[in-house]
Design a protein around this motif. Structure first.
Motif, PDB file in Angstrom:
ATOM      1  N   ARG A 291      40.280  44.115  32.930  1.00 36.46           N
ATOM      2  CA  ARG A 291      39.141  43.882  32.043  1.00 36.46           C
ATOM      3  C   ARG A 291      38.197  45.062  32.145  1.00 36.46           C
ATOM      4  O   ARG A 291      37.894  45.508  33.265  1.00 36.46           O
ATOM      5  CB  ARG A 291      38.377  42.610  32.478  1.00 36.46           C
ATOM      6  CG  ARG A 291      39.145  41.339  32.274  1.00 36.46           C
ATOM      7  CD  ARG A 291      39.223  40.972  30.800  1.00 36.46           C
ATOM      8  NE  ARG A 291      40.347  40.081  30.556  1.00 36.46           N
ATOM      9  CZ  ARG A 291      40.271  38.751  30.554  1.00 36.46           C
ATOM     10  NH1 ARG A 291      39.129  38.174  30.757  1.00 36.46           N
ATOM     11  NH2 ARG A 291      41.342  38.013  30.331  1.00 36.46           N
ATOM     12  N   VAL A 308      41.718  44.130  37.873  1.00 36.09           N
ATOM     13  CA  VAL A 308      40.722  45.204  37.931  1.00 36.09           C
ATOM     14  C   VAL A 308      39.645  44.894  36.902  1.00 36.09           C
ATOM     15  O   VAL A 308      39.947  44.502  35.777  1.00 36.09           O
ATOM     16  CB  VAL A 308      41.358  46.577  37.627  1.00 36.09           C
ATOM     17  CG1 VAL A 308      40.292  47.669  37.606  1.00 36.09           C
ATOM     18  CG2 VAL A 308      42.442  46.907  38.639  1.00 36.09           C
ATOM     19  N   ASP A 309      38.407  45.082  37.295  1.00 36.50           N
ATOM     20  CA  ASP A 309      37.296  44.886  36.368  1.00 36.50           C
ATOM     21  C   ASP A 309      36.351  46.078  36.477  1.00 36.50           C
ATOM     22  O   ASP A 309      35.911  46.428  37.573  1.00 36.50           O
ATOM     23  CB  ASP A 309      36.558  43.585  36.727  1.00 36.50           C
ATOM     24  CG  ASP A 309      35.530  43.215  35.666  1.00 36.50           C
ATOM     25  OD1 ASP A 309      34.577  43.991  35.454  1.00 36.50           O
ATOM     26  OD2 ASP A 309      35.679  42.144  35.058  1.00 36.50           O
ATOM     27  N   GLY A 310      36.068  46.697  35.341  1.00 36.57           N
ATOM     28  CA  GLY A 310      35.045  47.738  35.320  1.00 36.57           C
ATOM     29  C   GLY A 310      35.435  49.028  35.994  1.00 36.57           C
ATOM     30  O   GLY A 310      34.669  49.560  36.799  1.00 36.57           O
ATOM     31  N   LEU A 311      36.618  49.540  35.674  1.00 38.43           N
ATOM     32  CA  LEU A 311      37.062  50.784  36.303  1.00 38.43           C
ATOM     33  C   LEU A 311      37.835  51.597  35.266  1.00 38.43           C
ATOM     34  O   LEU A 311      38.746  51.082  34.629  1.00 38.43           O
ATOM     35  CB  LEU A 311      37.963  50.438  37.489  1.00 38.43           C
ATOM     36  CG  LEU A 311      38.035  51.430  38.647  1.00 38.43           C
ATOM     37  CD1 LEU A 311      36.680  51.615  39.290  1.00 38.43           C
ATOM     38  CD2 LEU A 311      39.028  50.937  39.683  1.00 38.43           C
TER      39      LEU A 311
END
Lengths: 350, 350
Positions: A291, A308-311
């Protein structure tokens, strides 16, 4: 050639188990297996040699059961590409003085194997008839500063064109100029020649190395070969075939490759191979749940869920005993990072 | 109490193996084991009960070999804290009508076990003599908006102070005001009372639940207990002890805890427990090699090398089949993320 250690692909590629022995793309075959089967479409398996470091003998035999131990030429020391190529040429020459050969890295990616086969046949035919050293040139699709370039003669409109010069990795402006010129190719390190032509070239341009190995002609392809190589090989100059021969020889031709190629030289190159779109995430083996994440290279050695979030633009590599989370733009620093890790934590991880 | 599923600690905490059964701090003991040994300093093991979901029986017995199967009260359904506390009180009362008891979560952290023991003894003594419901109040060190607060009577200068009211999780401004007032404590969910007092409170304030379980008195602590619980328990109201009793009762006192406490409620809370400095990286079990990385919470289920470059304030969790890389500031979203993962990939990872 399967002797490299692929340090830019750490932590997957290690000294004990380098890149070419991994299924880097998650296709079900390792890069060595892919390379073998690609070449095997035109070269019978009994004519194949794997040139590698002696520590990789068992891996080679288990990954390529089609070949026998006598077809694995074991380098007792790392000496770059020139010595092993000369040795292989002498071995083939002893068996067939009229032989032609192809030299290819085992850790690259070639998309269209049919096109590769056609290109190769054209080169084999030319090398059978002429005293030439042929290299396959890849059509450069963007100004990559990580590759060497081959400049061909603009005037030459033959299928195999005369090479004017080899050009080392350029800066961006120069690379852009190369592309604009139209007669520049990426150097893929794939070479075709008759054993006579390459041996003659070594004799002229690398006389010390030629004599070093020629002294052992009687031992080659016999049980005495290993003892000879173990003694002579460490004395060979540590030099690439490009420096030793290709950049000096006058009879070098380039065949424009009709296939897509990727050297899989870095995690970023693997990303580019998997997706053309730099903002997409490239995923090998992992089950992704991403995301607000763009342009990441996600590689896991098992089929594990990766959330994974925000990378953006990271290399995320997970294997049993190492997890790496590293900015893609710093991928060239991984070699140095590997050195730090080796120094700090010892050999277990490298 | 060891029945929660700790969903904010996914992917480590899962329905099959929740937080309290993990060694969340890398100390060599799980949170349940830590809690058991802390309580065991003042409560003999034969007087201990573990209240948990029936699916966790085997885990409890293997992690706490000091207890027998009859000491594990198995909830056939999740009904929050009130029903299991009443059930436990009735079981103790049947064995010893003059018993005093402590109710404690099994997934919190208490630093100074000696101080905990002293506080507990003071509470036990008070509860033996008086009809009171005692809660341990934690001295609030900062305006945490994730905890409930207990407001004590400013005028009361006894060791155990009268509670004026329980206050739900406040906003930041209110939390700051609470701290400034000086008579507010964090509610740690640790309660001490005589079985007579708590049963009386249920009888008055939760009559339906009291009658539901009182009907089975003859079955409690016998072989018929399980059958009774299996039938009655699902009919109990799903309500916390705070809502059911503590917020309504008039005889609630608070003992200011003299120990440091952390509810380990989120990955961020675990980070804060491990390091006071929010810019430091907190590492559990992993072998870290962190560059240009601040404020991360790194947790691995095995001792693996974790290399991170250029990442601040992330939760990085690695277990065999899941890798999570998630911004710490979004830690409250992990519960929702867990739902997404369950919906998308099924139960394997949750």
């Amino acid at each position: 050639m399967a002797g490299g250690i692929g340090s830019r692909f750490w932590p997957v590629s290690t000294t004990q188990f380098p890149k070419q022995f991994h299924d880097m793309l998650g296709t079900g075959q390792t890069l060595l297996q892919k390379t073998f089967s690609r070449l095997n479409k035109i070269v019978p398996e009994q004519n194949m040699q794997i040139l590698t470091n002696e520590r990789y003998l068992d891996i080679c035999l288990s990954q390529v059961p089609e070949i026998t131990e006598s077809q694995v030429v074991l380098e007792p020391a790392m000496r770059n590409t020139a010595p092993c190529i000369l040795l292989a040429a002498l071995k083939i020459h002893k068996e067939n003085p009229n032989g032609v050969m192809i030299v290819a890295p085992s850790d690259h990616w070639i998309e269209d194997e049919g096109a590769f086969q056609n290109d190769l046949e054209a080169c084999f035919n030319a090398c059978t008839e002429q005293d030439i050293l042929v290299t396959l040139g890849i059509h450069p699709t963007f100004p990559n500063t990580g590759y060497g370039y081959i400049e061909s003669d603009k005037q030459d409109d033959a299928l195999l064109k005369k090479v004017l010069q080899f050009r080392e990795k350029p800066n961006y402006a120069t690379a852009k100029q190369f592309i604009a010129e139209g007669n520049f190719f990426w150097n893929a390190g794939i070479f075709i020649w008759s054993v006579n032509s390459i041996i003659k070239a070594f004799k002229e341009m690398m006389p010390a190395m030629y004599h070093l190995f020629s002294e052992g002609i009687t031992s080659l392809n016999t049980q005495k070969e290993k003892a000879f190589i173990d003694i002579s090989y460490p004395n060979a100059e540590n030099i690439s075939i490009d420096f030793a021969i290709m950049e000096k020889a006058e009879n070098v031709l380039v065949k424009k490759a009709t296939f897509d190629w990727n050297d899989l030289g870095t995690w970023g190159a693997l990303h580019d191979k998997i997706t053309d779109n730099s903002t997409e995430n490239a995923v090998v083996r992992a089950i992704p749940h991403l995301r607000d994440a763009k342009g990441n290279m996600v590689y896991t050695s098992s089929e594990k869920l990766v959330v994974v979030d925000g990378l953006d633009d990271y290399i995320i590599v997970d294997k049993e005993n190492v997890l790496l989370i590293f900015p893609k733009k710093k991928e060239q620093d991984i070699k140095q990072l590997l050195g730090e890790v080796k120094e700090t934590f010892g050999e277990d991880y490298t």
